[in-house]
Design a protein around this motif. Structure first.
Motif, mmCIF file in Angstrom:
data_model
loop_
_atom_site.group_PDB
_atom_site.id
_atom_site.type_symbol
_atom_site.label_atom_id
_atom_site.label_comp_id
_atom_site.label_asym_id
_atom_site.label_seq_id
_atom_site.Cartn_x
_atom_site.Cartn_y
_atom_site.Cartn_z
ATOM 1 N N SER A 27 -4.409 -0.345 -3.487
ATOM 2 C CA SER A 27 -5.510 -0.043 -2.578
ATOM 3 C C SER A 27 -5.529 -1.081 -1.460
ATOM 4 O O SER A 27 -4.889 -2.135 -1.551
ATOM 5 C CB SER A 27 -6.845 -0.058 -3.323
ATOM 6 N N ASN A 28 -6.294 -0.788 -0.399
ATOM 7 C CA ASN A 28 -6.351 -1.708 0.743
ATOM 8 C C ASN A 28 -6.851 -3.087 0.326
ATOM 9 O O ASN A 28 -6.272 -4.112 0.690
ATOM 10 C CB ASN A 28 -7.269 -1.143 1.828
ATOM 11 N N THR A 32 0.815 -1.222 0.000
ATOM 12 C CA THR A 32 0.000 0.000 0.000
ATOM 13 C C THR A 32 0.845 1.267 0.000
ATOM 14 O O THR A 32 0.527 2.232 -0.696
ATOM 15 C CB THR A 32 -0.947 0.009 1.220
ATOM 16 N N ASP A 33 1.939 1.266 0.758
ATOM 17 C CA ASP A 33 2.736 2.492 0.905
ATOM 18 C C ASP A 33 3.786 2.668 -0.181
ATOM 19 O O ASP A 33 4.075 3.789 -0.597
ATOM 20 C CB ASP A 33 3.435 2.506 2.270
ATOM 21 N N VAL A 34 4.372 1.557 -0.660
ATOM 22 C CA VAL A 34 5.447 1.644 -1.652
ATOM 23 C C VAL A 34 4.934 1.353 -3.056
ATOM 24 O O VAL A 34 5.181 2.121 -3.993
ATOM 25 C CB VAL A 34 6.601 0.675 -1.286
ATOM 26 N N LYS A 59 1.797 1.277 -3.855
ATOM 27 C CA LYS A 59 0.609 2.126 -4.023
ATOM 28 C C LYS A 59 -0.626 1.342 -4.462
ATOM 29 O O LYS A 59 -1.392 1.790 -5.309
ATOM 30 C CB LYS A 59 0.894 3.264 -5.018
ATOM 31 N N ARG A 107 8.037 2.084 -11.365
ATOM 32 C CA ARG A 107 7.106 1.258 -10.598
ATOM 33 C C ARG A 107 6.635 0.040 -11.374
ATOM 34 O O ARG A 107 6.398 -1.017 -10.808
ATOM 35 C CB ARG A 107 5.888 2.083 -10.159
ATOM 36 N N ASP A 147 -10.939 2.355 1.029
ATOM 37 C CA ASP A 147 -9.599 2.818 1.403
ATOM 38 C C ASP A 147 -9.662 3.845 2.528
ATOM 39 O O ASP A 147 -8.715 3.996 3.290
ATOM 40 C CB ASP A 147 -8.887 3.419 0.195
ATOM 41 N N SER A 190 7.233 -3.606 -9.956
ATOM 42 C CA SER A 190 6.120 -4.435 -9.497
ATOM 43 C C SER A 190 6.178 -5.811 -10.138
ATOM 44 O O SER A 190 5.921 -6.826 -9.484
ATOM 45 C CB SER A 190 4.779 -3.760 -9.832
#
Length: 533
Positions: free
Chosen positions: A46-47, A40-42, A44, A110, A491, A114
């Motif tokens: 969603s929850n 979620t933080d790196v 990006k 990214r 989120d 990923s």
């Protein structure tokens, strides 16, 4: 022991392998416990996407064990399987570490990052698929004699097997505790590169320790039986299909009534199938593994909801914690993933009480040597998991109630993260009963040559449970999202309704528990079937 009986403590190879397993769990938990935060933080995500990704990855990891286990039992030695799998495991950890480092140096890349991240995770899954079931089965093989491995419900000397699985679980929980607490803190404060590098180094060290015991291990695997398992499955299916195709249908006319009757030719399939089972020389018979899996399948199915609940601490429990007050003093901020350590702490603290307090107490009631049998042990854990979800739903309801009264737009609510502790602790106690019971049950209910498969069956419960959890999240998103709203898994944690999700899990688990109790009434253990035959 009294009466001149031989001590049933664990020998040195068992202890060494328990230490190795604990080091592996440190490495794995050091990655997976905080992975949802990394995504979620790196990355990006969603929850809900991050939760589904973690669940699916954990599911794939556990399910691969079920695919590799027949090969480990039929074609490979467990020792060589452990070494080969650990090599893939370490390569995956190295790739994951490099992904985090590249993401730090080149944050804008990214897409490729990923993609490389997922390939790293897949390599770890492939390595774990062969490593975990083989290591645990190999560890149980180190017990001195087969007499130390009873599998009936009411044996006179049931201690060795139960003792091994309890200390095994104690070892991996100790490793998990360090992995969750130490690595989540390092990852939140020192960065993800060093946060993934340390588990990699520990995993490499664990393989070095494992190799040190090569001269002292017991190699018990039977390679003379069922060595062509995959071939015989295919040949048996072909033979049965051929017999079914040859079962013609005659349509004789009755002269007196002119009524056409259907008459199957008298070539009963069951007799031919029996002939196949007895024809060992031709290699065409139904493997015993299929019969074993089918016999255990109903119990395996009823444990799936426990596995779904098992996924919550690493996903939505962690996201809950991120919105709560996490300060201790002025400077110390608790990483939400660190609260998962409450599960392992409760296991480590309470595990000795299981043998010292609970078993003697239940012996007085049941008048049986083991106090409670394995089936009852798993059932008690399932009950505790339902209670944990009820408490989780009530705490989340309270968090939402406080959040709705806040005037600020901040997601953080003035509610201590320690309100989540009861649900973590109860899940830890549930693990002592169900998880340890599952390991003993699936290991003891399979033949000696299939013990890797038995451990894989236990592991696959959590694999399918992970997939079920991801599928359930996807299904709920469809039915609760409308008009641009994200539904239960929004989120914005002020709008999310995780309390409803927890109630749904509690109700589903209750239904599963009732069916489990019904199945236990009619289930016969392998030893009971052997005694009847």
């Amino acid at each position: 022991m009294a009466g001149g009986q031989r001590s049933r403590g664990l020998n040195k190879p068992c202890i060494l392998l328990i230490v190795v397993a604990g080091m592996e769990r440190f490495a794995f938990k050091g990655v997976v416990s905080n992975l949802v935060t990394y995504l979620t933080d790196v990355v990006k995500m969603s929850n809900s996407t991050a939760a589904k990704t973690v669940n699916s990855w954990c599911g794939l990891t556990s399910m691969l064990a079920l695919l590799v286990a027949p090969l480990a039992d039929s074609y490979w030695y467990r020792y060589s399987t452990i070494l080969a799998s650990s090599f893939l495991y370490i390569i995956g950890l190295l790739a994951l570490t490099s992904t985090a480092l590249v993401g730090t140096w080149i944050p804008e890349d990214r897409t490729s990052g990923s993609s490389f991240l997922f390939w790293s995770l897949y390599l770890i899954s492939l390595g774990l698929g062969g490593y975990n079931p083989s290591l645990q089965a190999f560890g149980a093989d180190q017990l001195e004699t087969e007499e130390d491995l009873p599998c009936t419900k009411d044996e006179k000397n049931p201690d060795s097997k139960s003792l091994f699985f309890q200390w095994w679980y104690f070892g991996i929980c100790s490793g998990s505790l360090l992995g969750v607490t130490v690595m989540s803190y390092i990852q939140d404060t020192s960065g993800w590169g060093i946060g993934f590098a340390i588990p990699t180094i520990v995993m490499i060290a664990s393989i070095a320790f494992f190799s040190c015991g090569t001269r002292f291990y017991t190699y018990r695997q039977d390679r003379d039986v069922n060595w062509k398992t995959l071939e015989t499955i295919v040949q048996a299916i072909k033979a049965i299909t051929s017999k079914m195709m040859n079962c013609g249908i005659n349509l004789p006319a009755n002269k007196s009534s002119h009524v056409i009757e259907l008459e199957l030719q008298e070539k009963p399939l069951c007799r031919d199938t029996k002939d196949l089972a007895e024809n060992h020389k031709s290699g065409i018979y139904l493997p015993e593994s299929i019969k074993v899996v089918l016999r255990l399948f109903p119990i395996w199915t009823m444990l799936l909801m426990f596995a779904v609940i098992f996924q919550q601490p690493a996903t939505f429990f962690t996201k809950q914690g991120m919105t709560m007050k996490r300060n201790i003093g002025r400077n110390l901020l608790i990483p939400p993933a660190m609260l998962q350590s409450a599960i392992t702490v409760s296991i480590i603290v309470l595990m000795p009480l299981y043998d010292k307090v609970l078993i003697p107490f239940t012996r007085l009631i049941t008048r049986k040597e083991k106090g409670i049998n394995v089936m009852q042990r798993m059932g008690i854990g399932m009950v505790l998991s339902i209670i944990a979800m009820v408490i989780a739903a009530l705490v989340e309801k309270k968090r939402l109630s406080i959040s709705s009264k806040l005037e600020s737009q901040s997601e953080t609510v003035p509610l201590s993260i320690f309100w989540l502790l009861p649900q973590y602790i109860i899940l830890g106690i549930a693990d002592i009963f169900t998880v340890v019971g599952m390991q003993e049950f699936f290991y003891g209910e399979v033949p000696i040559r299939m013990r890797t498969m038995g451990i894989a069956l236990y592991s696959s419960v959590f694999g399918v449970g992970s997939f079920m959890s991801a599928f359930l999240i996807w299904l709920i998103e469809i039915f609760t999202s409308s008009g641009g709203r994200q539904g239960w898994f929004s989120d914005d944690m002020r709008e999310a309704r995780l309390d409803k999700y927890y109630w749904l899990l509690a109700l589903s688990s209750t239904f599963s528990l009732l069916l489990y109790m019904l199945l236990c009434k009619y289930y016969k253990s392998r030893s009971e079937l052997d005694s009847e035959s």
